[in-house]
Scaffold this motif. Structure first.
Motif, PDB file in Angstrom:
ATOM      1  N   ARG A 106       0.847  -1.192   0.000  1.00 14.70           N
ATOM      2  CA  ARG A 106       0.000   0.000   0.000  1.00 14.70           C
ATOM      3  C   ARG A 106       0.886   1.248   0.000  1.00 14.70           C
ATOM      4  N   PRO A 107       0.997   1.950  -1.107  1.00 13.65           N
ATOM      5  CA  PRO A 107       1.892   3.122  -1.159  1.00 13.65           C
ATOM      6  C   PRO A 107       1.545   4.182  -0.128  1.00 13.65           C
ATOM      7  N   GLU A 108       0.254   4.378   0.145  1.00  9.14           N
ATOM      8  CA  GLU A 108      -0.141   5.426   1.085  1.00  9.14           C
ATOM      9  C   GLU A 108       0.356   5.140   2.491  1.00  9.14           C
ATOM     10  N   ALA A 109       0.487   3.850   2.850  1.00  9.50           N
ATOM     11  CA  ALA A 109       1.014   3.505   4.171  1.00  9.50           C
ATOM     12  C   ALA A 109       2.480   3.897   4.278  1.00  9.50           C
ATOM     13  N   VAL A 110       3.228   3.690   3.213  1.00 11.27           N
ATOM     14  CA  VAL A 110       4.648   4.045   3.202  1.00 11.27           C
ATOM     15  C   VAL A 110       4.816   5.563   3.218  1.00 11.27           C
ATOM     16  N   THR A 111       4.015   6.257   2.418  1.00  6.79           N
ATOM     17  CA  THR A 111       4.102   7.713   2.363  1.00  6.79           C
ATOM     18  C   THR A 111       3.876   8.327   3.741  1.00  6.79           C
ATOM     19  N   ALA A 112       2.882   7.815   4.462  1.00 10.94           N
ATOM     20  CA  ALA A 112       2.569   8.356   5.792  1.00 10.94           C
ATOM     21  C   ALA A 112       3.748   8.202   6.740  1.00 10.94           C
ATOM     22  N   LEU A 113       4.440   7.065   6.689  1.00 10.65           N
ATOM     23  CA  LEU A 113       5.582   6.840   7.574  1.00 10.65           C
ATOM     24  C   LEU A 113       6.753   7.748   7.196  1.00 10.65           C
ATOM     25  N   LEU A 114       6.958   7.956   5.916  1.00 14.51           N
ATOM     26  CA  LEU A 114       8.026   8.859   5.479  1.00 14.51           C
ATOM     27  C   LEU A 114       7.765  10.280   5.965  1.00 14.51           C
ATOM     28  N   ARG A 115       6.549  10.740   5.794  1.00 16.10           N
ATOM     29  CA  ARG A 115       6.237  12.112   6.231  1.00 16.10           C
ATOM     30  C   ARG A 115       6.364  12.251   7.743  1.00 16.10           C
ATOM     31  N   GLU A 116       5.974  11.235   8.471  1.00 16.75           N
ATOM     32  CA  GLU A 116       6.110  11.258   9.930  1.00 16.75           C
ATOM     33  C   GLU A 116       7.570  11.425  10.339  1.00 16.75           C
ATOM     34  N   SER A 117       8.462  10.807   9.608  1.00 19.96           N
ATOM     35  CA  SER A 117       9.883  10.810   9.992  1.00 19.96           C
ATOM     36  C   SER A 117      10.537  12.180   9.813  1.00 19.96           C
ATOM     37  N   THR A 118       9.972  13.028   8.949  1.00 22.83           N
ATOM     38  CA  THR A 118      10.639  14.305   8.662  1.00 22.83           C
ATOM     39  C   THR A 118      10.614  15.255   9.863  1.00 22.83           C
ATOM     40  N   GLY A 119       9.816  14.948  10.888  1.00 23.42           N
ATOM     41  CA  GLY A 119       9.772  15.804  12.068  1.00 23.42           C
ATOM     42  C   GLY A 119      10.714  15.382  13.173  1.00 23.42           C
ATOM     43  N   LEU A 120      11.603  14.447  12.910  1.00 23.70           N
ATOM     44  CA  LEU A 120      12.489  13.939  13.955  1.00 23.70           C
ATOM     45  C   LEU A 120      13.504  15.001  14.400  1.00 23.70           C
ATOM     46  N   ASP A 121      13.880  14.918  15.656  1.00 23.50           N
ATOM     47  CA  ASP A 121      14.917  15.788  16.212  1.00 23.50           C
ATOM     48  C   ASP A 121      16.251  15.478  15.528  1.00 23.50           C
ATOM     49  N   ARG A 122      16.992  16.509  15.151  1.00 23.81           N
ATOM     50  CA  ARG A 122      18.259  16.323  14.445  1.00 23.81           C
ATOM     51  C   ARG A 122      19.447  16.098  15.379  1.00 23.81           C
ATOM     52  N   ALA A 123      19.217  16.051  16.665  1.00 25.44           N
ATOM     53  CA  ALA A 123      20.338  15.951  17.611  1.00 25.44           C
ATOM     54  C   ALA A 123      21.217  14.737  17.309  1.00 25.44           C
ATOM     55  N   GLU A 124      20.594  13.628  16.956  1.00 22.19           N
ATOM     56  CA  GLU A 124      21.380  12.419  16.666  1.00 22.19           C
ATOM     57  C   GLU A 124      22.295  12.633  15.468  1.00 22.19           C
ATOM     58  N   ASN A 125      21.847  13.385  14.482  1.00 20.17           N
ATOM     59  CA  ASN A 125      22.687  13.650  13.317  1.00 20.17           C
ATOM     60  C   ASN A 125      23.802  14.647  13.626  1.00 20.17           C
ATOM     61  N   LEU A 126      23.548  15.576  14.521  1.00 18.18           N
ATOM     62  CA  LEU A 126      24.639  16.443  14.981  1.00 18.18           C
ATOM     63  C   LEU A 126      25.723  15.615  15.647  1.00 18.18           C
ATOM     64  N   TRP A 127      25.298  14.660  16.448  1.00 17.59           N
ATOM     65  CA  TRP A 127      26.238  13.739  17.103  1.00 17.59           C
ATOM     66  C   TRP A 127      27.024  12.948  16.058  1.00 17.59           C
ATOM     67  N   ARG A 128      26.353  12.479  15.010  1.00 20.62           N
ATOM     68  CA  ARG A 128      27.048  11.738  13.957  1.00 20.62           C
ATOM     69  C   ARG A 128      28.120  12.612  13.295  1.00 20.62           C
ATOM     70  N   LEU A 129      27.760  13.836  12.967  1.00 24.40           N
ATOM     71  CA  LEU A 129      28.735  14.719  12.322  1.00 24.40           C
ATOM     72  C   LEU A 129      29.924  14.999  13.232  1.00 24.40           C
ATOM     73  N   ASP A 130      29.679  15.155  14.528  1.00 28.01           N
ATOM     74  CA  ASP A 130      30.776  15.361  15.480  1.00 28.01           C
ATOM     75  C   ASP A 130      31.703  14.150  15.507  1.00 28.01           C
ATOM     76  N   ARG A 131      31.112  12.952  15.500  1.00 29.61           N
ATOM     77  CA  ARG A 131      31.917  11.724  15.555  1.00 29.61           C
ATOM     78  C   ARG A 131      32.743  11.548  14.275  1.00 29.61           C
ATOM     79  N   VAL A 132      32.136  11.838  13.126  1.00 30.14           N
ATOM     80  CA  VAL A 132      32.883  11.742  11.867  1.00 30.14           C
ATOM     81  C   VAL A 132      34.039  12.735  11.863  1.00 30.14           C
ATOM     82  N   ASP A 133      33.784  13.950  12.320  1.00 28.92           N
ATOM     83  CA  ASP A 133      34.828  14.973  12.359  1.00 28.92           C
ATOM     84  C   ASP A 133      36.008  14.508  13.204  1.00 28.92           C
ATOM     85  N   THR A 134      35.719  13.996  14.385  1.00 31.58           N
ATOM     86  CA  THR A 134      36.786  13.518  15.276  1.00 31.58           C
ATOM     87  C   THR A 134      37.560  12.364  14.640  1.00 31.58           C
TER      88      THR A 134
END
Length: 429
Positions: free
Chosen positions: A351-379
């Protein structure tokens, strides 16, 4: 006659691979009576394309095999007509998502999916230009041998014919939706140099594609398995299993999908992002659609441009973008696993609409984890020094844009998924 699309996207010189994939098409036509549409989507430079055209022209004619060699201009013209026919809003943006100016592993395969629909194919079988077939007893080991017999048929047919199975009986009525194997040889991601330079840094960097809340032991196990495929042991004889296929056991250079999957949901069109073409493996798994897991692994190798002065930072950027994308994809994968059978309609189709809904839900996630990833890559990269430290300097200047792009890539994927059924219908027309 079963019409299938054997697809080879490329942006590099690969005439030997073209010849080898044509031989697989011939094998499929002769041994299985398939009508094979060999689709070469060529994004290489003009001189390289000309060489490919000469290789294609020299291929011997074979009943049941039709070769289509399309450069980007021909692809763009066809896509523009298809998008116009679909009557969707913002057609210029859709064209950019389908044929971006930058490298996109998902977008090139999406074009193969749409063209396969236009050609009336029942399945798409994807190969990569930086891979080769193993040889056993003097013959090439073609994956299509396991892909063609059961795709699209009820799983019960495969088990009744004696295929080894660990599929739950309750799933036997569902169609075989995927067939695949992995690779042997070099790591699928060209980061072996990091491991040679510093094992600890390698662990730190590769571990960043795990969810941020995983315990160290689980992350370490993922690192040991990551990007290694089926190892290095060569093919010695056929094995295949009817199962719900673990995405970690299949590589996108060695996979086939039934049309009931790729005509319903596309791949992420993200640019400059390694691993952006693996989404459907997770969707098939989480929806509990049957598949054939076999052992006709393809031989992987790396072409040298990734290690040049210009290729190195471009490739490392793709790897970092992959790490950042996992914040969103892990969220979606977890939700898809929880949805399970609810991802399918009454006909066992996604069901494409089920997948679309989950993708849109994910776009509101807190970016803190990705900031942590960038810090770790930099180090980590500064510990390696040399060109890795220089890349860390470039990365530091791009942090904000990379964070924004990781989120907008998911939003674009949701938009494309929403438009996809109309695009497929327009392609068929």
């Amino acid at each position: 006659m079963n019409r299938v699309c054997l697809a080879l996207p490329t942006n590099r010189s690969c005439s030997p691979t073209l010849t080898a994939v044509h031989a697989e098409a011939v094998y499929a036509a002769r041994h299985f009576g398939a009508d094979v549409q060999l689709l070469v989507l060529d994004s290489a430079d003009e001189r390289t394309r000309a060489g490919h055209a000469r290789t294609v022209a020299a291929l011997p004619p074979e009943p049941g095999v039709t070769v289509h060699h399309l450069d980007e201009e021909r692809q763009r013209a066809w896509l523009r007509r298809t998008i116009t026919r679909a009557g969707l809003p913002d057609p210029d943006r859709l064209l950019r998502l389908m044929l971006p100016s930058a490298v996109s592993y998902g977008a090139c395969t999406n074009r193969a999916f749409l063209l396969a629909a236009a050609l009336g194919c029942h399945s798409v079988h994807r190969r990569d230009s930086d891979s080769a077939y193993q040889v056993h007893a003097g013959e090439p080991v073609f994956p299509v041998h396991h892909e063609l017999p059961w795709l699209g048929r009820p799983a019960a047919d495969a088990s009744a014919a004696g295929t080894a199975t660990d599929l739950a009986p309750a799933l036997a009525h569902r169609p075989v939706s995927l067939a695949g194997a992995s690779f042997i040889g070099e790591l699928s991601v060209d980061i072996a140099e990091i491991r040679r330079l510093d094992e600890t840094v390698y662990h730190d960097v590769v571990g960043l594609w795990a969810p941020g809340d995983w315990p160290e032991e689980r992350t370490r196990a993922l690192v040991e398995e990551s990007f290694t495929g089926a190892g290095t042991a060569p093919f010695t004889g056929d094995r295949s299993t009817l199962t719900v296929v673990d995405p970690m056991r299949v590589d996108m250079c060695n996979v086939a999908f039934d049309r009931s999957v790729y005509e319903r949901v596309p791949l992420p069109p993200a640019t400059d992002t390694i691993g952006s073409d693996y989404f459907l493996l997770h969707l098939v798994h989480d929806a509990r659609l049957p598949g054939i897991l076999h052992n006709r692994h393809i031989a992987n190798f790396h072409t040298p441009e990734r290690r040049t002065d210009t290729g190195f930072p471009a490739y490392q950027r793709r790897f970092v973008k992959f790490l950042l994308s996992m914040l969103y994809f892990h969220h979606v994968y977890d939700r898809m696993a929880a949805e399970g059978d609810r991802l399918l309609d009454a006909g066992s189709r996604v069901r494409p609409e089920a997948v679309t809904a989950l993708l849109r839900e994910s776009t509101g996630l807190d970016r803190a984890e990705n900031l942590w990833r960038l810090d770790r890559v930099d180090t980590a990269y500064r510990k390696l020094g040399g060109r890795y430290a220089a890349f860390a300097d470039r990365l530091a200047a791009e942090r904000g844009r990379l964070l924004d792009t990781a989120e907008s890539d998911i939003a674009a994927f949701a938009d494309l998924t929403e438009a996809w059924p109309a695009l497929v219908e327009a392609a068929r027309a």
